[in-house]
Scaffold this active site. Structure first.
Site: not given
Lengths: 241, 241
Positions: A47, A49, A107, A194
């Site tokens: 999911r 952002d 990622y 992040r």
């Protein structure tokens, strides 16, 4: 059915359906439902952002539609907005679940590291002028490999029962002005990539020593880690099953 | 003053000021005029069309402003929208004219050549599925080198006194799925690069033989050349003085 998706997150309030907001899931389910003339609900691998992109997002859904397998991709792409594209379509057994069947997610975080920003990179990377000592950052990142409690790297507003994740791979490379970090894990906590990159930037500019990464990890305290850097540099690139 | 500019043309009706339309020149002159508190008019090296991008556009203008040279770039960039950026600032003699002093302009055209479009390339390249026989295209492009009447490669709606231009360099390369054509000339006619690339695509897929390029050139007739391909793959990359 299983779809592999590419999307640019810039104009979406993230993946998940939220009332009154435009989300990738909302748009995809709306177009899918109209295509097959029944209500479709999707299950997603990651999911993402608001502002986060995807090169290899995976969803699955149930449908009674008789659309031939070869026709799915052109059919759905013809009704999707041009910042969402279905790259692959596959029939999967009923037991397949894009979320729970995933073995790992990978990622990438892209940083434009030079003196001045780029018009063409503004939505696709994080512009950062500071020094990036890649060797120090690599050394620091190695302590994240393996199974740990990653609470220090989880957005503190989210309640979790379990902060344990297993990081299988982490790499850092520079190509011209672009520095890319890739990280693969069995799963990710909210903002995990992040915050990890934000902390590594502090190490790259010498504010923290490489060995302090281990202390931050074992503190299990969000306040010890660096800041959450912007979503626009982040891409979900691959999900493995 | 001389500026070197980068901009993404997607959201602009080209370079040149047009009443009621948002153009790069219009936005730049408005922000510049407000910055120096006097009306500023710019002279540009290449008047790019709607949707065309720039990596190295050049403008010059006169100003009485006492802004120190080092402060110009941050000052103007702080008031420009994020799809326009000043990359370099230089003081130039009054005799400098971005348009007439230019010895050559160099353009790049980017084509995404694969089976399916890319979300991330949609505004930055032309998506083309067809076959691209690069050797045939290179052979055909060579006849454009040198000084010729390029009327066949000029948008027919434009009246011109002079269709003579000198092409100094033309290269064609593939990197992964991206094919890039670069062309340098003393000047360009309206749509010249886009019509040249449109014609070369006909050669790349075997609709025309490489030696037909010379016939098209010498015909001096727009109807003989290929179609004008979209603006979004085109970049003004450098102006030499």
């Amino acid at each position: 059915m299983k779809f592999v998706l590419e999307y640019e997150g810039t104009n979406y309030h993230g993946w998940q359906v939220q009332p009154g907001l435009i989300t990738v899931q909302g748009v995809l389910e709306d177009r899918l439902s109209r295509l097959v003339k029944e209500e479709v609900k999707t299950i997603v691998a990651g999911r993402t952002d608001a502002g986060v992109h995807a090169l290899g997002q995976v969803v699955n859904f149930l449908t009674d539609s008789h659309i031939p397998l070869d026709s799915w991709q052109p059919a759905i792409n013809s009704v999707l907005p041009e910042d969402i594209r279905v790259k692959e379509v596959e029939e999967v057994p009923l037991s397949f679940n894009a979320r729970s069947s995933a073995l790992s997610r990978r990622y990438r975080y892209r940083i434009l590291n030079r003196d001045y920003p780029s018009v063409f990179e503004r939505n696709y990377s994080y512009f950062y002028r500071g020094e990036m000592e890649l060797d120090a950052m690599r050394e620091a990142s190695r302590c994240l490999l393996g199974t740990h409690n990653f609470r220090s790297f989880c957005a503190s507003i989210y309640e979790r029962e379990n902060f344990i994740r297993t990081v299988q791979d982490i790499t850092l490379n520079r190509e011209g002005d672009i520095v890319s970090l890739e990280i693969e894990a069995n799963g990710f906590l909210p903002h995990m990539v992040r915050i990890i990159v934000g902390t590594l930037l502090d190490i790259g500019r010498g504010k923290l020593a490489p060995n302090e990464m281990r202390d931050i990890l074992s503190a299990e305290d969000r306040k010890r880690a660096g800041r959450t850097i912007p979503a626009r540099g982040l891409y979900l690139i691959e999900v493995r099953y």
